[in-house]
Design a protein around this motif. Structure first.
Motif, short mmCIF file in Angstrom:
data_model
loop_
_atom_site.label_atom_id
_atom_site.label_comp_id
_atom_site.label_asym_id
_atom_site.label_seq_id
_atom_site.Cartn_x
_atom_site.Cartn_y
_atom_site.Cartn_z
N VAL A 83 -18.20 16.06 110.82
CA VAL A 83 -18.02 15.42 109.51
C VAL A 83 -17.28 16.42 108.63
CG1 VAL A 83 -19.12 14.43 107.47
CG2 VAL A 83 -20.18 14.12 109.72
N SER A 125 -20.97 1.29 108.21
CA SER A 125 -20.61 2.02 109.42
C SER A 125 -19.90 1.09 110.40
CB SER A 125 -21.89 2.57 110.04
OG SER A 125 -21.61 3.12 111.30
N LEU A 159 -23.46 9.73 110.87
CA LEU A 159 -23.84 9.80 109.45
C LEU A 159 -25.32 10.15 109.30
CD1 LEU A 159 -21.94 6.65 108.14
CD2 LEU A 159 -21.34 9.04 107.72
N LEU A 164 -24.75 13.30 102.43
CA LEU A 164 -24.07 13.61 103.68
C LEU A 164 -23.54 15.04 103.62
CD1 LEU A 164 -23.16 12.46 106.42
CD2 LEU A 164 -21.02 11.79 105.30
#
Length: 345
Positions: free
Chosen positions: A231, A251, A260, A270
């Motif tokens: 990420v 998603s 996630l 996140l």
């Protein structure tokens, strides 16, 4: 919670064997996760369920042509190899058939010697570590010799390798496609952007463990294989800002969802990070990030069916699957799609 609770009866003719000519022409079943209400439409009309300020999160992994056919040096016995995980310089964890012919020290030749591999170790569940030797660029050789690793329930030969890739596939490393993304075309993604929906990307290299059958009766005793994810900082910010502004995080696929949820902290923020995840999501799980999920129809008693049941409730999901069977939706990797959202938000 029993694995058998997630069984449903699927006629074999509903398993999609070939991709549609037009990616976005697949059907779409919309499920309201709160009420269980179902609507039927086509995937190209998914925009009617999106709102300005939402953010779609796609998985930009790229499937490598990971299935190789070779012969054992010395006996010429045929050997099939599936590349699972890159472990280091030219060393891969692989699935080998037949395994009994691939003891450490075995040398396998592919494509008239364009590529050779030596079995150097046996790892968990009988997988083999193989060190490859070649001249040139490994990815180019793989592209020449390898085949797409289609799931075992697809028996037709794939005519075009690109049809088992999303249009936004970028980072090579998957042994299987994030199939929810196969429905998107460039035109549909542009239409979604134009309506004010953000599109963020994460990377999770899909391993075959995702599709591994649950062999235990007690769901909680199943152990997931690890998969590598990334990420990036700017993408984490886009997703966190969307949440702060009241937008929904949707998603695209269970792989984006698992990424996630793996990278979220306990407050639902996140984090920008990378690593290996073994997250197993089943009913009772509290989602930290996602509000909605675009996904395909999954195998009976699979971890993926358990994940969607965690989001929408097992009762709603099993009823939706019954209806999809009744309505003759196409199932699994090249099949139709489901969109699970909370319409109240």
């Amino acid at each position: 919670m029993k694995t058998s609770d997630f069984y449903y009866d699927l006629p074999e003719e509903l398993i999609a064997q070939d991709p549609l000519a037009d990616r976005s022409a697949s059907r779409l079943l919309h499920l309201d996760r709160e009420t269980g209400e179902i609507e039927h439409t086509d995937f190209k009309h998914i925009t009617r369920y999106l709102k300005p300020g939402d953010c779609l999160v796609i998985n930009d992994t790229k499937v490598i042509p990971a299935r190789l056919y070779g012969s054992k040096v010395g006996t010429d016995a045929g050997i099939e190899i599936l590349l699972l995980k890159r472990k280091g310089d030219n060393v891969w964890e692989t699935l080998v058939k037949p395994g009994k012919k691939a003891k450490p020290g075995t040398v396998i030749r592919f494509g008239d010697g364009l590529l050779t591999g030596e079995v150097i170790d046996v790892v968990e569940e009988g997988n083999r570590l193989i060190k490859f030797s070649y001249e040139g660029i490994f990815e180019e050789i793989l592209d020449k010799l390898g085949e797409m690793p289609l799931p075992p329930y697809i028996t037709h030969k794939l005519q075009d390798k690109n049809r088992y890739q999303t249009v936004y596939a970028k980072n090579e490393g998957s042994a299987a496609a994030p199939t929810a993304g196969l429905h998107f075309t460039e035109e549909l993604l542009e239409e979604i952007r134009q309506m004010g929906v953000g599109i963020a990307h994460v990377t999770l290299h899909v391993g075959l463990g995702t599709f591994r059958p649950v062999k235990v009766d007690d769901v909680e005793k199943h152990h997931m294989h690890s998969e590598f994810y990334v990420v990036e900082e700017d993408q984490a910010k886009l997703i966190n800002d969307t949440k702060k502004n009241g937008g929904r995080i949707i998603s695209v696929g269970t792989t984006s969802c698992r990424t996630l949820e793996s990278a979220a902290d306990e407050n639902g923020n996140l984090q920008a990070k990378s690593g290996w995840t073994e997250i197993f999501i089943y009913p009772g799980y509290e989602f930290k990030i996602i509000d909605g999920l675009i996904t395909n129809f999954h195998l009976p008693e699979s971890t993926l069916l358990m994940l969607v049941s965690a989001l929408a409730g097992k009762e709603h999901i099993m009823k939706a699957y019954e209806e999809a069977v009744r309505e003759k939706y196409r199932f699994f990797s090249f099949g139709d799609a489901m969109f699970i959202t909370d319409n109240q938000k």
